[in-house]
Enzyme design. Sequence first.
Site, PDB file in Angstrom:
ATOM      1  N   PRO A  80      12.805   5.359  -0.827  1.00  0.00           N
ATOM      2  CA  PRO A  80      13.422   5.734   0.423  1.00  0.00           C
ATOM      3  C   PRO A  80      13.503   4.612   1.424  1.00  0.00           C
ATOM      4  O   PRO A  80      12.493   4.046   1.819  1.00  0.00           O
ATOM      5  CB  PRO A  80      12.489   6.838   0.948  1.00  0.00           C
ATOM      6  CG  PRO A  80      11.217   6.690   0.185  1.00  0.00           C
ATOM      7  CD  PRO A  80      11.357   5.575  -0.768  1.00  0.00           C
ATOM      8  N   GLU A  81      14.686   4.337   1.830  1.00  0.00           N
ATOM      9  CA  GLU A  81      14.935   3.444   2.954  1.00  0.00           C
ATOM     10  C   GLU A  81      15.473   4.325   4.077  1.00  0.00           C
ATOM     11  O   GLU A  81      15.467   5.549   3.957  1.00  0.00           O
ATOM     12  CB  GLU A  81      15.937   2.349   2.538  1.00  0.00           C
ATOM     13  CG  GLU A  81      15.467   1.591   1.291  1.00  0.00           C
ATOM     14  CD  GLU A  81      16.423   0.514   0.807  1.00  0.00           C
ATOM     15  OE1 GLU A  81      17.125  -0.070   1.647  1.00  0.00           O
ATOM     16  OE2 GLU A  81      16.459   0.267  -0.403  1.00  0.00           O
ATOM     17  N   HIS A  93       2.303  15.479  -9.642  1.00  0.00           N
ATOM     18  CA  HIS A  93       2.402  14.458  -8.599  1.00  0.00           C
ATOM     19  C   HIS A  93       2.457  15.000  -7.178  1.00  0.00           C
ATOM     20  O   HIS A  93       2.758  14.248  -6.260  1.00  0.00           O
ATOM     21  CB  HIS A  93       3.595  13.523  -8.836  1.00  0.00           C
ATOM     22  CG  HIS A  93       3.744  13.080 -10.259  1.00  0.00           C
ATOM     23  ND1 HIS A  93       2.696  12.515 -10.959  1.00  0.00           N
ATOM     24  CD2 HIS A  93       4.780  13.153 -11.115  1.00  0.00           C
ATOM     25  CE1 HIS A  93       3.113  12.238 -12.188  1.00  0.00           C
ATOM     26  NE2 HIS A  93       4.362  12.617 -12.316  1.00  0.00           N
ATOM     27  N   ARG A 104       3.868   7.531  -7.650  1.00  0.00           N
ATOM     28  CA  ARG A 104       3.104   6.280  -7.716  1.00  0.00           C
ATOM     29  C   ARG A 104       1.939   6.206  -6.737  1.00  0.00           C
ATOM     30  O   ARG A 104       1.231   5.200  -6.709  1.00  0.00           O
ATOM     31  CB  ARG A 104       4.062   5.091  -7.535  1.00  0.00           C
ATOM     32  CG  ARG A 104       5.002   4.961  -8.724  1.00  0.00           C
ATOM     33  CD  ARG A 104       5.984   3.828  -8.567  1.00  0.00           C
ATOM     34  NE  ARG A 104       5.348   2.530  -8.625  1.00  0.00           N
ATOM     35  CZ  ARG A 104       6.019   1.384  -8.505  1.00  0.00           C
ATOM     36  NH1 ARG A 104       7.328   1.405  -8.309  1.00  0.00           N
ATOM     37  NH2 ARG A 104       5.390   0.245  -8.557  1.00  0.00           N
ATOM     38  N   ARG A 129      13.424 -17.216  14.644  1.00  0.00           N
ATOM     39  CA  ARG A 129      12.668 -17.392  13.405  1.00  0.00           C
ATOM     40  C   ARG A 129      13.294 -18.473  12.562  1.00  0.00           C
ATOM     41  O   ARG A 129      14.454 -18.831  12.747  1.00  0.00           O
ATOM     42  CB  ARG A 129      12.658 -16.086  12.607  1.00  0.00           C
ATOM     43  CG  ARG A 129      12.198 -14.907  13.393  1.00  0.00           C
ATOM     44  CD  ARG A 129      10.744 -15.094  13.827  1.00  0.00           C
ATOM     45  NE  ARG A 129      10.054 -13.825  13.848  1.00  0.00           N
ATOM     46  CZ  ARG A 129       9.472 -13.321  12.777  1.00  0.00           C
ATOM     47  NH1 ARG A 129       9.464 -13.977  11.644  1.00  0.00           N
ATOM     48  NH2 ARG A 129       8.889 -12.159  12.859  1.00  0.00           N
TER      49      ARG A 129
END
Length: 274
Positions: free
Chosen positions: A2-3, A98, A117, A156
């Site tokens: 997920p973004e 899970h 995970r 930066r």
Amino acid sequence: MPELPEVETIAAILRNGTPDQPSLRGMVISNARVLWARTLVTPSVAEFEQRLPGQLVKDIWRRGKHLALSLSQHDLIFHLRMSGDLLVERQDTPLAPHHRLLIDFTGGYRLAFNDTRKFGRVWLTSEPDKLFASLGPEPLDENFQAQDLYQRLQARHRRLKPLLLDQSFLAGLGNIYTDEALHKAGLHPLEMSDKLTENHAERLWRSIRQVLQEGIRHNGASIDWVYRGGNFQNHFRVYRQTGKPCPNCGAPIQKITVGQRGTHFCPQCQPLMP
DNA sequence: CACGAGACCTGTTCGC
DNA sequence: TGCGAACAGGTCTCGT
């Protein structure tokens, strides 16, 4: 998985419901269970399970890749990391593999945090701002302008790919949308941030917002066995398209490793600047 | 400050 | 076919 667009999609589902799933707004928590202790960052499992019952869900919102439920007393915050997902199901549904954390509501539904995970994390806090203190700006916020991005890039001296993945620089981009945005902007992933002109920065700003909005419009991307519903994966221009022709120029898409992340780009459309 | 390696985890895909 | 290596949407910590 997920973004920003995937988290936004899940937040909208929890907030608004779907034809076969109720909205969580207004629901009252009856019980909470932590099935994998490391999922919970704070407070302790005992305090978590004791504080939640009785609290009402006021709203659901997103900040970067974090998803938050505003409750009557606290904020319940999730980070899905690589494989996390949030599912609303009936309490009599057998536990799927899970599942790591369960929130039961009066009325028979529950919210299940499923995370193959085990990288996902959950916080119960009364000070969400502290958790988000180090996050960069929201890329879709109307207050985030091309000029802001230009100044941050100038401040930066870093390669674009890792910099865009840095959540303190900008909150919400991950590996997919970074590759897609750099391709759309015609910028090489290894380009140094302080070499960009104002024009480059504006192109990148526009591209970032376009790919994120496109992702949201398609309900996010569903890849492999994780996540469900979205179909932005059918619209990738470079991500996981190694060897396929670039949609702009036909040159084969290349894959390299940058900062230990697979990175896809078109060597023709995204040349390194001289 | 910038960057690379290693950790944290499980499951799928790749290569021989 | 079988089996170990490589890889996966993320982030943190440590060392240079």
